[in-house]
Write an enzyme that holds these catalytic residues in place. Sequence first.
Site, mmCIF file in Angstrom:
data_model
loop_
_atom_site.group_PDB
_atom_site.id
_atom_site.type_symbol
_atom_site.label_atom_id
_atom_site.label_comp_id
_atom_site.label_asym_id
_atom_site.label_seq_id
_atom_site.Cartn_x
_atom_site.Cartn_y
_atom_site.Cartn_z
ATOM 1 N N CYS A 130 -6.115 3.986 12.893
ATOM 2 C CA CYS A 130 -5.441 3.395 14.052
ATOM 3 C C CYS A 130 -6.277 2.253 14.636
ATOM 4 O O CYS A 130 -7.410 2.461 15.070
ATOM 5 C CB CYS A 130 -5.195 4.457 15.127
ATOM 6 S SG CYS A 130 -4.355 3.748 16.564
ATOM 7 N N TYR A 162 0.824 -1.227 0.000
ATOM 8 C CA TYR A 162 0.000 0.000 0.000
ATOM 9 C C TYR A 162 0.851 1.266 0.000
ATOM 10 O O TYR A 162 0.437 2.280 -0.553
ATOM 11 C CB TYR A 162 -1.010 -0.018 1.158
ATOM 12 C CG TYR A 162 -2.116 -1.006 0.875
ATOM 13 C CD1 TYR A 162 -3.150 -0.678 0.003
ATOM 14 C CD2 TYR A 162 -2.082 -2.280 1.414
ATOM 15 C CE1 TYR A 162 -4.135 -1.603 -0.316
ATOM 16 C CE2 TYR A 162 -3.068 -3.213 1.107
ATOM 17 C CZ TYR A 162 -4.085 -2.863 0.240
ATOM 18 O OH TYR A 162 -5.051 -3.781 -0.084
ATOM 19 N N GLY A 191 -16.182 2.509 -15.631
ATOM 20 C CA GLY A 191 -14.866 1.892 -15.422
ATOM 21 C C GLY A 191 -14.808 0.866 -14.314
ATOM 22 O O GLY A 191 -13.823 0.780 -13.587
ATOM 23 N N THR A 192 -15.864 0.077 -14.196
ATOM 24 C CA THR A 192 -15.824 -0.994 -13.189
ATOM 25 C C THR A 192 -16.293 -2.301 -13.816
ATOM 26 O O THR A 192 -17.198 -2.309 -14.645
ATOM 27 C CB THR A 192 -16.640 -0.616 -11.924
ATOM 28 O OG1 THR A 192 -16.680 -1.748 -11.043
ATOM 29 C CG2 THR A 192 -18.047 -0.171 -12.230
ATOM 30 N N GLN A 200 -15.176 3.300 -5.968
ATOM 31 C CA GLN A 200 -14.529 2.135 -5.350
ATOM 32 C C GLN A 200 -13.029 2.351 -5.308
ATOM 33 O O GLN A 200 -12.304 1.550 -4.720
ATOM 34 C CB GLN A 200 -14.817 0.875 -6.171
ATOM 35 C CG GLN A 200 -16.279 0.542 -6.300
ATOM 36 C CD GLN A 200 -16.507 -0.499 -7.379
ATOM 37 O OE1 GLN A 200 -16.446 -1.701 -7.117
ATOM 38 N NE2 GLN A 200 -16.763 -0.066 -8.593
ATOM 39 N N ASP A 245 -7.578 5.809 -4.797
ATOM 40 C CA ASP A 245 -6.761 6.977 -5.130
ATOM 41 C C ASP A 245 -7.572 8.245 -4.847
ATOM 42 O O ASP A 245 -8.770 8.180 -4.580
ATOM 43 C CB ASP A 245 -6.292 6.923 -6.603
ATOM 44 C CG ASP A 245 -7.451 7.003 -7.593
ATOM 45 O OD1 ASP A 245 -8.237 7.965 -7.530
ATOM 46 O OD2 ASP A 245 -7.573 6.110 -8.456
ATOM 47 N N HIS A 266 -14.580 2.181 -0.597
ATOM 48 C CA HIS A 266 -13.547 1.196 -0.274
ATOM 49 C C HIS A 266 -12.350 1.816 0.454
ATOM 50 O O HIS A 266 -11.279 1.239 0.496
ATOM 51 C CB HIS A 266 -13.062 0.494 -1.556
ATOM 52 C CG HIS A 266 -14.072 -0.458 -2.131
ATOM 53 N ND1 HIS A 266 -13.934 -1.063 -3.365
ATOM 54 C CD2 HIS A 266 -15.250 -0.912 -1.628
ATOM 55 C CE1 HIS A 266 -14.982 -1.835 -3.590
ATOM 56 N NE2 HIS A 266 -15.803 -1.761 -2.561
HETATM 57 N N1 APR Z 1 -11.816 3.501 -19.667
HETATM 58 C C1 APR Z 1 -12.940 2.860 -19.265
HETATM 59 N N2 APR Z 1 -12.931 1.638 -18.703
HETATM 60 C C2 APR Z 1 -11.730 1.025 -18.547
HETATM 61 C C3 APR Z 1 -10.523 1.630 -18.946
HETATM 62 C C4 APR Z 1 -10.591 2.928 -19.545
HETATM 63 N N3 APR Z 1 -9.510 3.574 -19.949
HETATM 64 N N4 APR Z 1 -9.516 0.761 -18.655
HETATM 65 C C5 APR Z 1 -10.075 -0.317 -18.104
HETATM 66 N N5 APR Z 1 -11.420 -0.179 -18.028
HETATM 67 C C6 APR Z 1 -12.413 -1.095 -17.471
HETATM 68 C C7 APR Z 1 -12.063 -2.558 -17.626
HETATM 69 O O1 APR Z 1 -12.558 -3.028 -18.868
HETATM 70 C C8 APR Z 1 -12.788 -3.183 -16.439
HETATM 71 O O2 APR Z 1 -14.119 -3.548 -16.778
HETATM 72 O O3 APR Z 1 -12.458 -0.859 -16.085
HETATM 73 C C9 APR Z 1 -12.825 -2.053 -15.404
HETATM 74 C C10 APR Z 1 -11.888 -2.232 -14.230
HETATM 75 O O4 APR Z 1 -12.279 -3.360 -13.506
HETATM 76 P P1 APR Z 1 -11.513 -3.865 -12.208
HETATM 77 O O5 APR Z 1 -10.053 -3.917 -12.486
HETATM 78 O O6 APR Z 1 -12.185 -5.118 -11.780
HETATM 79 O O7 APR Z 1 -11.744 -2.696 -11.138
HETATM 80 P P2 APR Z 1 -13.007 -2.389 -10.230
HETATM 81 O O8 APR Z 1 -14.274 -2.776 -10.913
HETATM 82 O O9 APR Z 1 -12.851 -0.993 -9.778
HETATM 83 O O10 APR Z 1 -12.777 -3.350 -9.005
HETATM 84 C C11 APR Z 1 -13.671 -3.266 -7.922
HETATM 85 O O11 APR Z 1 -12.468 -4.784 -6.605
HETATM 86 O O12 APR Z 1 -10.424 -5.525 -6.245
HETATM 87 C C12 APR Z 1 -11.431 -4.822 -5.653
HETATM 88 O O13 APR Z 1 -11.482 -3.174 -3.989
HETATM 89 C C13 APR Z 1 -11.051 -3.410 -5.318
HETATM 90 O O14 APR Z 1 -12.284 -1.387 -5.690
HETATM 91 C C14 APR Z 1 -11.850 -2.589 -6.291
HETATM 92 C C15 APR Z 1 -13.005 -3.500 -6.623
#
Ligand code: APR
Length: 236
Positions: free
Chosen positions: A121, A56, A179-180, A95, A98, A113
């Site tokens: 602490c 981290y 973006g998730t 989520q 940053d 998250h």
């Molecule tokens: N623009 C839009 N989407 C994008 C881009 C981009 N430039 N780059 C990647 N992606 C998409 C990917 O296709 C994917 O579907 O963003 C998504 C990222 O997915 P993850 O890596 O699974 O991230 P996230 O959904 O935020 O994960 C959720 O899981 O691991 C835990 O706590 C962690 O907060 C996180 C949570």
Amino acid sequence: MAQIRNILILTGAGISAESGIRTFRASDGLWEDHRIEDVATPEGFARDPVLVHRFYDARRTGALAAQPNAAHLALARLEREWAQAARGSVTLVTQNVDDLHGRAGSKGLIHMHGELASAWCAACDARHRWMGTLIDAPACPACGKAALRPDIVWFGEMPYRMEEIYAALREADLFVSIGTSGAVYPAAGFVRAAREVGARCLELNLERSEGSRWFHETRLGMAGQLVPAWVEEMLG
Ligand code: APR
């Protein structure tokens, strides 16, 4: 379409990808070559705190060096101008751990998250803004004990501010997921909760997410392009 007043936006790692922060699910459940259970669970932390702090600390340094991109800036603009025009509310739930939404100017921001820029602490429960490292076991500024951990919600822990999020979901006319991957609950379930209250559901992502079929509309592409274009549409 019914008039849109209240907007709930959920963001994930994809919105920060163009700022140079790696997403999670790119490589078979490994994060920067570590297993998720080693670096993102309370059990992993109890087993090897040095490894977890090193992980981290490096992510914190990386996030602080990154800059918000066009997508973060567009969401801050939407929040600002939506409020100025008294059109309703914009609630931004991320989520991401940053601080790029905050630095882009988003105010009503929920870090469900947790945050890299915060230390928690375990001895006295105080939270502190934290830009430095934790591997060197610094004393908690409140109680003096060396019991600080990253203020990150690990697997098996309860995400923050869920009541507030569900309250905003119940009032939402529009739910937008950006973006998730839709792989991690409870955030992955927000789209269904939004549909239940009759909100329109829009997905902006590089590829279809796991819950893609629940959205009324999916736009595929880079957040840095899709999000400013969508914000322009909303404000236009
Ligand atoms: N623009 C839009 N989407 C994008 C881009 C981009 N430039 N780059 C990647 N992606 C998409 C990917 O296709 C994917 O579907 O963003 C998504 C990222 O997915 P993850 O890596 O699974 O991230 P996230 O959904 O935020 O994960 C959720 O899981 O691991 C835990 O706590 C962690 O907060 C996180 C949570």
